[in-house]
Write an enzyme that holds these catalytic residues in place. Structure first.
Site, mmCIF file in Angstrom:
data_model
loop_
_atom_site.group_PDB
_atom_site.id
_atom_site.type_symbol
_atom_site.label_atom_id
_atom_site.label_comp_id
_atom_site.label_asym_id
_atom_site.label_seq_id
_atom_site.Cartn_x
_atom_site.Cartn_y
_atom_site.Cartn_z
ATOM 1 N N ASN A 1 -1.322 7.786 0.609
ATOM 2 C CA ASN A 1 -0.537 6.562 0.406
ATOM 3 C C ASN A 1 -1.336 5.588 -0.460
ATOM 4 O OD1 ASN A 1 -2.348 6.322 2.552
ATOM 5 N ND2 ASN A 1 -1.033 5.051 3.811
ATOM 6 N N ALA A 2 -2.651 5.758 -0.498
ATOM 7 C CA ALA A 2 -3.518 4.906 -1.313
ATOM 8 C C ALA A 2 -3.489 5.347 -2.775
ATOM 9 C CB ALA A 2 -4.947 4.985 -0.791
ATOM 10 N N GLY A 3 -3.720 4.409 -3.659
ATOM 11 C CA GLY A 3 -3.883 4.735 -5.076
ATOM 12 C C GLY A 3 -5.006 3.877 -5.603
ATOM 13 N N HIS A 4 -6.182 4.441 -5.738
ATOM 14 C CA HIS A 4 -7.339 3.667 -6.183
ATOM 15 C C HIS A 4 -7.547 3.893 -7.675
ATOM 16 C CE1 HIS A 4 -9.009 3.358 -1.821
ATOM 17 N NE2 HIS A 4 -7.894 2.698 -2.016
ATOM 18 N N GLN B 1 -5.692 0.760 1.722
ATOM 19 C CA GLN B 1 -4.695 -0.250 2.101
ATOM 20 C C GLN B 1 -5.407 -1.604 2.307
ATOM 21 O OE1 GLN B 1 -4.323 2.976 4.103
ATOM 22 N NE2 GLN B 1 -3.358 3.525 2.201
ATOM 23 N N THR C 1 0.728 0.166 7.900
ATOM 24 C CA THR C 1 0.484 1.604 7.831
ATOM 25 C C THR C 1 0.048 2.071 9.222
ATOM 26 O OG1 THR C 1 -0.525 3.363 6.532
ATOM 27 C CG2 THR C 1 -1.932 1.443 7.003
ATOM 28 N N ALA D 1 0.284 1.991 -7.622
ATOM 29 C CA ALA D 1 -0.407 3.114 -8.266
ATOM 30 C C ALA D 1 0.077 4.449 -7.705
ATOM 31 C CB ALA D 1 -1.914 2.973 -8.060
ATOM 32 N N GLY E 1 -8.735 -12.754 -11.413
ATOM 33 C CA GLY E 1 -8.724 -14.165 -11.787
ATOM 34 C C GLY E 1 -8.094 -14.328 -13.163
ATOM 35 N N SER F 1 -13.853 -10.431 -10.645
ATOM 36 C CA SER F 1 -13.417 -9.409 -11.595
ATOM 37 C C SER F 1 -12.430 -10.048 -12.568
ATOM 38 C CB SER F 1 -12.755 -8.262 -10.830
ATOM 39 O OG SER F 1 -12.147 -7.379 -11.735
HETATM 40 P P1 IMP Z 1 2.849 4.253 4.621
HETATM 41 O O1 IMP Z 1 1.431 4.035 4.993
HETATM 42 O O2 IMP Z 1 3.011 5.099 3.395
HETATM 43 O O3 IMP Z 1 3.707 4.731 5.742
HETATM 44 O O4 IMP Z 1 3.470 2.824 4.216
HETATM 45 C C1 IMP Z 1 3.558 1.762 5.153
HETATM 46 C C2 IMP Z 1 3.486 0.420 4.440
HETATM 47 O O5 IMP Z 1 2.198 0.250 3.868
HETATM 48 C C3 IMP Z 1 4.471 0.274 3.275
HETATM 49 O O6 IMP Z 1 4.859 -1.082 3.174
HETATM 50 C C4 IMP Z 1 3.633 0.647 2.060
HETATM 51 O O7 IMP Z 1 4.123 0.070 0.876
HETATM 52 C C5 IMP Z 1 2.290 0.077 2.462
HETATM 53 N N1 IMP Z 1 1.169 0.799 1.858
HETATM 54 C C6 IMP Z 1 0.683 2.005 2.210
HETATM 55 N N2 IMP Z 1 -0.366 2.329 1.444
HETATM 56 C C7 IMP Z 1 -0.549 1.311 0.612
HETATM 57 C C8 IMP Z 1 -1.531 1.028 -0.402
HETATM 58 O O8 IMP Z 1 -2.448 1.812 -0.670
HETATM 59 N N3 IMP Z 1 -1.400 -0.157 -1.062
HETATM 60 C C9 IMP Z 1 -0.432 -1.055 -0.754
HETATM 61 N N4 IMP Z 1 0.490 -0.851 0.187
HETATM 62 C C10 IMP Z 1 0.419 0.318 0.869
#
Ligand code: IMP
Length: 423
Positions: free
Chosen positions: A38-41, A224, A239, A299, A332, A412
């Site tokens: 679920n993360a996008g770094h 997150q 999450t 991302a 910023g 940054s």
């Molecule tokens: P899930 O973790 O994919 O089930 O998502 C649950 C909530 O967390 C949703 O609102 C997602 O948009 C948010 N979310 C999950 N991972 C990220 C992240 O890496 N960045 C920002 N929001 C996230």
């Protein structure tokens, strides 16, 4: 040696990937402790943009080892894609990657369950990334999950089948329209599992213990943000893991007393992707400008992020829950050209002015109380030292530091590694 932590203080997308990459030169080991794809770094250097989902952000540095900790949930299919992407670049990436045997696996049916659950909620949906995160952590806490270490056992496919069958029955229970071909999804999954098995699986808590004894420097990388924490976030719009500092202890097996610096990252404004309350959200040209200039698109999902002013009530709460020792302010540069900047310093909560983060921050309960500061016009993106920063930016930073009672050590001013000012 203590283990340092790096965490997002808002609703994610603060820019952790870039900062881990910038800080990595100081560390021997980078360890992800929770979350999953679920993360996008995002990391940018030499004109190339890299997006990592499960692989720690130290992977591009020569000498750092990268650990996927027990608290992480791994989707082998996405992991394989990440490895395929890395193989386009020079480097022995596989040799620098270690996977905890205790990390749980995201199965294809976890992703389907996520989709079915969201579809069944209608307007009340969480806005999940649909990567199967919630259902996988449910199986973990329900003691049904399949772990990386299981892949080394002969009977893991039997366990897999039993769990996938149960998931299929659960998907039927949701009674929503879901088109899928499980046989195809499983073919991809089993192929990707073989790739995963070519990596080194370890007992990661022992590895980290020995590394600490050998005076190795370790950075735990969060995913997150604090306001998405399963306990302390804006539940149920969160999450399914502990994104706050305590999550690093359980997600890596590091004792609380061994935590050193806690780096807290925040944006100079606020963003949120997905559903859920957001008191300082803007629906005007300021919010539109933040989104456009800040390229605020997810991302992982490409969804536009909601944008708003900085919220000190929420930030103070995150600093407190995490025990932040150093702050890092991102983006910023995006605020250059704003005539004024608003800072939320308190909430009007059911007719009362409060300064702490309450149980419920839904719009019907909370309206933000703002203070205003002048903005700055200068382009910050080419600045390399604190002495070049405009006075209005300095004033903004000093105001935040005073309120948060923690120094802002890094500012940054652009996505590239080089656009980083140390104070
Ligand atoms: P899930 O973790 O994919 O089930 O998502 C649950 C909530 O967390 C949703 O609102 C997602 O948009 C948010 N979310 C999950 N991972 C990220 C992240 O890496 N960045 C920002 N929001 C996230």
């Amino acid at each position: 040696m203590a283990v340092d932590l790096l965490l997002g203080l808002q609703w994610g997308d603060e820019g952790k990937g870039k900062i881990v990459d910038v800080l990595t030169k100081n560390y021997d080991i980078i360890a992800r402790f929770q979350g999953g794809p679920n993360a996008g770094h995002t990391l940018e250097f030499d004109g190339i943009k890299h997006v990592l989902h499960t692989i720690p952000s130290g992977i591009f540095h020569e000498n750092a080892m990268n650990l996927v900790g027990n608290g992480v949930v791994i989707d082998p299919v996405i992991f394989k894609k990440e490895l395929d992407n890395l193989s386009k670049f020079e480097g022995n990436f596989k040799e620098k990657l270690l996977i905890s045997r205790k990390a749980h696996l995201i199965l294809p049916t976890h992703r389907l369950l996520d989709a079915a659950s969201e579809a069944s909620k209608g307007k009340a949906k969480i806005g999940s990334t649909l990567k199967g995160i919630g259902p996988t952590y449910m199986d973990k806490t329900g003691r049904n999950g399949i772990r990386v270490g299981d892949l080394e056992m002969d009977n893991w496919q039997e366990k897999y089948r039993a769990l996938a069958n149960k998931h299929e029955a659960m998907i039927d229970f949701y009674n929503v329209q879901l088109q899928y071909n499980l046989a195809e999804l499983e073919a991809d999954f089993f192929e990707a599992v073989e790739v995963l098995k070519s990596l080194k699986f370890i007992d990661s808590e022992e590895y980290l213990y020995q590394a600490q004894k050998a005076n190795k420097t370790i950075l735990a990388e969060g995913a997150q943000g604090s306001l998405l924490d399963i306990d302390f976030g804006t539940y149920p719009f969160v999450t399914s893991s502990n994104t706050t500092a305590a999550g690093a202890c359980t997600g890596l097996g590091v004792a609380p007393g061994k935590i050193g610096e806690v780096f807290g990252i925040f944006k100079a404004y606020t963003t949120r992707v997905g559903s859920g309350p957001f008191p300082t959200e803007l629906f005007d040209q300021y919010g539109e400008t933040m989104g456009r200039v800040g390229k605020e698109f997810g991302a992982t999902t490409g969804r536009p992020r909601r944008c708003g002013w900085i919220d000190l009530v929420a930030l103070k709460y995150a600093v407190q829950v995490n025990g932040v020792t150093q702050l890092i302010m991102m983006k910023g540069d995006v605020l250059s050209g704003f005539d004024k900047l608003k800072i939320c310093t308190a909430y009007n909560y059911r007719g009362e002015k409060i300064e702490h983060f309450p149980f419920n921050i839904e719009a019907e309960n909370v309206t933000p109380v703002y203070t205003e500061m002048p903005g700055w016009k200068e382009d910050l993106t080419k600045m390399t030292s604190a002495s070049q920063m405009p006075k209005a930016l300095n004033d903004y930073i000093e105001y935040l530091e005073k309120e948060l009672e923690v120094p802002i050590k890094i500012v940054s001013v652009g996505p590239d590694r080089t656009q980083t000012i140390h104070r």
